[in-house]
Enzyme design. Sequence first.
Site, PDB file in Angstrom:
ATOM      1  N   SER A 252       2.893  -0.488  -6.983  1.00 29.99           N
ATOM      2  CA  SER A 252       2.619  -1.348  -5.838  1.00 29.99           C
ATOM      3  C   SER A 252       3.490  -2.579  -5.906  1.00 29.99           C
ATOM      4  O   SER A 252       3.844  -3.054  -6.987  1.00 29.99           O
ATOM      5  CB  SER A 252       1.162  -1.782  -5.873  1.00 29.99           C
ATOM      6  N   LYS A 253       3.817  -3.090  -4.729  1.00 28.35           N
ATOM      7  CA  LYS A 253       4.749  -4.207  -4.724  1.00 28.35           C
ATOM      8  C   LYS A 253       4.121  -5.475  -5.265  1.00 28.35           C
ATOM      9  O   LYS A 253       4.803  -6.428  -5.573  1.00 28.35           O
ATOM     10  CB  LYS A 253       5.354  -4.419  -3.336  1.00 28.35           C
ATOM     11  N   ARG A 254       2.803  -5.494  -5.378  1.00 24.63           N
ATOM     12  CA  ARG A 254       2.149  -6.657  -6.003  1.00 24.63           C
ATOM     13  C   ARG A 254       2.524  -6.772  -7.479  1.00 24.63           C
ATOM     14  O   ARG A 254       2.513  -7.849  -8.045  1.00 24.63           O
ATOM     15  CB  ARG A 254       0.632  -6.520  -5.913  1.00 24.63           C
ATOM     16  N   ASN A 256       5.200  -4.789  -8.987  1.00 24.70           N
ATOM     17  CA  ASN A 256       6.549  -4.307  -9.277  1.00 24.70           C
ATOM     18  C   ASN A 256       7.337  -4.346  -7.981  1.00 24.70           C
ATOM     19  O   ASN A 256       6.801  -3.934  -6.970  1.00 24.70           O
ATOM     20  CB  ASN A 256       6.435  -2.826  -9.654  1.00 24.70           C
TER      21      ASN A 256
END
Length: 493
Positions: A252-254, A256
């Site tokens: 997840s962009k949170r 990575n």
Amino acid sequence: MTVRTRIAPSPTGDPHVGTAYVALFNMAFAHSQGGQFLLRIEDTDQARSTPESEKAILDALHWLGLDWDEGPDNGGDKGPYRQSERSDIYREHADQLLDSGHAFRCFCTSERLDELRKTQMDNKQQVGYDGHCMHLEQSEVDARVARGEPHVVRMQVPREEQCTFDDMLRGEISIDWAQIDLQILLKADGMPTYHLANVVDDHLMEISHVIRGEEWINSAPKHILLYEYFGWQAPVFCHLPLLRNVDKSKLSKRKNPTSILYYQRMGYLPEALLNYLGRMGWSMPDEREKFNLSEMLEAFDILRVSLGGPVFDVEKLSWLNGMWIRDELTDDQLADRMQEWALNRDTLMSFLPFARQRMETFSDLAPLGNYLVSGMLPISAENLKSAGMEEDQLLEVLQYALWRLESVQQWNRDNIFNALKAIAGAMEIKLKPFLAPLFIAIAGSSASISVMDSMNLLGADMSRARLRYAIDLLGGVGKKKLKKMEKAYQQLG
Ligand code: GLU
């Protein structure tokens, strides 16, 4: 049978590393079988799809060195390869299902569906459509359609027994039909949902193997049923393991950066990123870590994909990238690649209009523009605190700014400015002190050019990554605190 595989991205955001990973495995499998690989754009979600995102996805996949035999950019005889250009085809197919009784029109209002959902949740029942419109008299349906009443088309799904199908990697999978919703196939605006468009296109484009992420396993029964309703042979299914963060949660962009544009901006080599993606659940027969695309294509065997969630670890990627730089490129080649990357006239031209206002000698350029060609900046929590904000508020400013900027669709100076101004206003902080910590997070110092311009030059991915990095420098936000902040953020409106 000719093996044909596809990647079917939805152009609703940044090009995701997961898309490249699935594309790579589809391409490798098609190659290993002497088949073809195609790219189809699934843009039926008109509200969220943008041409910019489509272009970014195609560019990013090409940058990585991936190629397809047919697609929206290079054509082919099974096109068009963009779903928004195929609406009539889906409507005809929905009509076929209505005629054969495998689908029905549903006139339920969103109020009724909300109410139903709430009751089901209160009673701890499975949430899903209750079949309300399934048994309407044909005469009533015709009259309501003639009156122009808004409605959707839903598919019939058995309520008993199980759907059992074979997955190339997972073997037999069984899912109770009762868990499968009476899926909407055609929306009130006449556009198909993913499920209808995907099945119709996979059939018409003669896809023999559907290789996609494991998040689609639960959709397979609906798809298999649609193939049956149409009287078509279903393709072979293969659900690849999802990429994971280092803590094994879903990538997840949170946690990575997930956008290929970020890796491009950071200066990773496309070969190294592709090499790393090739190691996600797969390895060369001799287990060597570094290999190029043609070596992977030569050696590929899909049955060697292992299902234990592959971890996308940026540190390992960096290590591999370093090996590529050291072992695979001469100084000459490296120079070319770095020019291609950012050490070029375009970068200079984008920055000079701002820099010249602050320069007395050419050598002033490096300290001013350093941050444009850097990854994460050498800043500390102390630097961020020097903006003069109390620590709790500092974290809030960075986090709220990040959330707000994550929802900016078109990344340009005005949109960035408006987003930040709105947050500052809602937090009742004057713009100047609000922007001060952002300056440091984004450019390393408050002496830089306007932070909006800096973000615009850096691009969305690098800007967001630096804000995330600044939040981490301050010790990050724990789960509990994050919940509290999310609530407060929502109340800001
Ligand atoms: N459009 C879907 C996606 O965005 C495609 C899923 C599939 O491969 O069936 O991933």
